[in-house]
Design a protein around this motif. Structure first.
Motif, PDB file in Angstrom:
ATOM      1  N   LYS A   1       2.735  -7.896   3.240  1.00 41.93           N
ATOM      2  CA  LYS A   1       1.564  -8.225   2.420  1.00 41.93           C
ATOM      3  C   LYS A   1       0.308  -7.574   2.994  1.00 41.93           C
ATOM      4  O   LYS A   1      -0.560  -7.092   2.245  1.00 41.93           O
TER       5      LYS A   1
ATOM      6  N   GLU B   1       0.356  -3.944   2.072  1.00 39.63           N
ATOM      7  CA  GLU B   1       0.057  -3.723   0.648  1.00 39.63           C
ATOM      8  C   GLU B   1      -1.434  -3.818   0.360  1.00 39.63           C
ATOM      9  O   GLU B   1      -1.950  -3.171  -0.555  1.00 39.63           O
ATOM     10  N   LYS B   2      -2.155  -4.631   1.147  1.00 36.40           N
ATOM     11  CA  LYS B   2      -3.598  -4.813   0.927  1.00 36.40           C
ATOM     12  C   LYS B   2      -4.435  -3.674   1.510  1.00 36.40           C
ATOM     13  O   LYS B   2      -5.603  -3.512   1.155  1.00 36.40           O
TER      14      LYS B   2
ATOM     15  N   ASP C   1      -6.154  -0.262   1.962  1.00 35.29           N
ATOM     16  CA  ASP C   1      -6.496   0.868   1.101  1.00 35.29           C
ATOM     17  C   ASP C   1      -5.876   2.142   1.667  1.00 35.29           C
ATOM     18  O   ASP C   1      -5.800   2.328   2.878  1.00 35.29           O
TER      19      ASP C   1
END
Length: 610
Positions: A251, A254-255, A257
């Motif tokens: 997670k 995925e966050k 940038d």
């Protein structure tokens, strides 16, 4: 003022601009830079409404008048005075003196004023369009390569005019010295976006490089962090005891940038191929004279010796005979009297504006570069093509499809390919962009042979010319020094004006000393606070730049360790310091300008006492 909001422009699959934003402030004079083909002229056309937008909008205030320099020629009046006077408003139609002053500044003479526009060359007709544009006094001047076809004197006049223009200016020019002397801001088209700073093009490119370096450090730090997370997930996702922890890392990953690698523009560098020679004196001229008719000589009794490694600059107003002299020295024309002697080992390359007729129309650009030197490696030929702004498939174009400017660049590329020790270059920077001109100038500085150069670029003269031949109203004269020494010791006669008779002193020695003391005291009282302000700002800038250097180093360290909290904190501090430095530079520029103006004012007062 104009404002661009989220402007996008595409040509087929190629995107020039992507959601660009820009606002032109009051009295700003902005130089627009970018490689040829990046979209500078297209941006002008969109502002003028001549090119459609693919997205966004351009806001222009009501009654805001935009004037643009037109390259197409259409004249309706019998004299150039009447033609330019068309640009005067109804209230100004009797102010013909303004028209004459404008024309004189752009190189026309008193005899020219009653001539028809059609009696002049294309270059001078472009100047008429420039005169009409400037005389109309729009709120915004859009100038796309206004320095083309202007000689040094006209360029110096136009600089002065634009500095005092009471409006906004957007300027595209390949002449870096001209741009930097006129503009208050520099804006570049960089990776389909607009980036602007207050200051000249040197500051712009330095800031751009600094921004790119900082971005790359952050990107590498983030990339390292991503790899560490991916490796952790790969090692632990299969274990029951660490699966939950691995999922939390997924997670987190995925966050994050994604910071893409910056698109890099190729750094231009090329060299003239030097042919070894034992000669100390490459070429020598003795009592040269030339005229197309015996009773109308362009120059006479020109004598000089050109040593290996020296550059001779030929300067003066257009139409005086500069290119003719270069063609005589290069053997293209035969002198009326005198002699030219070159060492037997001399091998020359000649770039002239008329030499493009020698290109083979059926050859490609690559073929023509090989004509210059069939032994060159393909990679070297490609590098020369790129330097002359023919990259990718453009280098495979046939000569028959090229414009006159493009053919000139091919000719210059041919000379870059040859083995030479004497170069004859006639306006070699015409039709090149700023980066290519810089690469060419550096190549000339590195060249071990000798150069004879015709140019209107004062920056190029300052950097490469060791001696000069100066064309004046009296003919051509040899000057044994560089361009700055010429300006200091002799100067342009049109700027200096006619020699004035010797004046009788206004004051006796006692009065003169008393008045000088009074003026100097007044100057000190007014100048000292400004000097203090300048020194304080300079010290502040040095302190902040040192701090910025330290912060940047800390940021690099934090990026390498993946400390995201520290990265954010340091990034804010770096941004704050950069803004502070930019603000200090703006204040310094204002204070220094005031100080310079004040000193000039008091110098004039002191001069009046003489």
């Amino acid at each position: 003022m104009i404002q661009l909001t989220n402007v996008t422009k595409r040509f087929a699959t190629r995107e020039l601009f992507s959601n660009v934003n820009f606002q032109l402030g009051p009295k700003q004079r902005v130089g627009l830079v970018g490689r040829n083909g990046s979209g500078k002229s297209t941006l002008f056309k969109m502002i003028l409404g001549e090119e459609a937008l693919d997205g966004g909008e351009i806001g222009i205030p009501k009654n805001y008048k935009i004037g643009a320099l037109r390259q197409h020629l259409h004249f309706s009046e019998k004299t150039i005075v009447d033609e330019v006077a068309l640009a005067l408003s109804e209230d100004e139609k009797y102010e013909i003196y303004r028209v004459e002053k404008m024309l004189f500044g752009l190189g026309f003479t008193g005899e020219d004023l009653e001539k028809s526009p059609s009696a002049f060359s294309g270059g001078y007709q472009i100047r008429l369009n420039l005169a009409k544009l400037l005389i109309a006094q729009p709120n915004l001047l859009l100038l796309d390569e206004p320095t083309n076809y202007l000689d040094i004197l006209s360029l110096r006049w136009l600089k002065t005019f634009l500095k005092t223009f009471d409006g906004e200016v957007l300027l595209i020019t390949h002449d870096r010295d001209f741009m930097d002397s006129v503009t208050t801001h520099t804006m570049g088209i960089v990776r389909r976006n607009l980036f602007q700073i207050q200051g000249n093009s040197h500051k712009f490119y330095a800031q751009l490089a600094s921004n790119d370096e900082l971005y790359e450090k952050e990107r590498q730090g983030q990339e390292k962090k991503r790899k560490e997370l991916e490796e952790f997930i790969a090692r632990n996702k299969a274990r029951a005891s660490t699966a939950a922890l691995a999922q939390s890392k997924v997670k987190l990953l995925e966050k994050m940038d994604v910071m893409e690698e910056l698109e890099s523009e190729s750094k231009l560098r090329f060299d003239f191929n030097y042919q070894e020679t034992p000669a100390k004196i490459i070429t020598e001229a003795k009592d040269l004279s030339f005229g197309y008719t015996p009773d109308n000589l362009l120059f006479e009794k020109i004598s000089f010796s050109l040593a290996k490694g020296e550059c001779l600059g030929i300067i003066g107003k257009n139409g005086k005979g500069k290119s003719t002299l270069l063609n005589v020295l290069a053997g293209e024309l035969k002198q009326n009297t005198g002699a030219i002697t070159s060492h037997p080992a001399t091998v020359m390359g000649h770039f002239g504006q008329t030499n493009i007729n020698r290109l083979n129309a059926e050859n490609t650009i690559i073929d023509e570069i090989y004509v210059g030197n069939p032994k060159l490696a393909f990679s070297s030929v490609r590098a020369i093509c790129g330097g002359m702004m023919f990259s990718g498939d453009d280098a495979k174009k046939k000569v028959s499809l090229l414009s006159g400017g493009e053919k000139s660049r091919v000719m210059l590329g041919q000379i870059l390919a040859r083995n030479v020790n004497l170069l004859f270059l006639d306006e070699p920077t015409n039709h090149l962009d700023m980066e290519s001109i810089e690469a060419l100038t550096e190549a000339m500085e590195r060249f071990e042979g000798s150069i004879v150069l015709v140019t209107h670029s004062e920056e190029l003269l300052r950097r490469v010319a060791d001696r000069l031949i100066v064309f004046t109203s009296k003919g051509a004269e040899y000057f044994e020094d560089g361009y700055d020494a010429f300006l200091e010791k002799i100067g342009w006669e049109e700027e200096a004006g006619e020699a004035k008779p010797k004046k009788v002193p206004k004051f006796d020695k006692y009065q003169l000393k008393k008045l000088r003391t009074t003026i100097i005291k007044e100057r000190s009282a007014k100048a000292n606070p400004l000097r203090t302000q300048v020194e304080t700002l300079e010290a502040d800038i040095m302190t902040r730049e040192e701090k910025l250097k330290t912060l940047t180093q800390e940021l690099a360290t934090a990026s390498s360790t993946g400390d995201s909290v520290r990265i954010r904190e340091l990034s804010k501090q770096v941004s704050h310091e950069e803004l502070a430095v930019e603000s200090a530079f703006a204040k310094l520029e204002t204070a220094q300008t005031k100080l310079d103006a004040l000193m000039a004012e008091f110098e004039a007062k002191l001069a009046e006492l003489e």
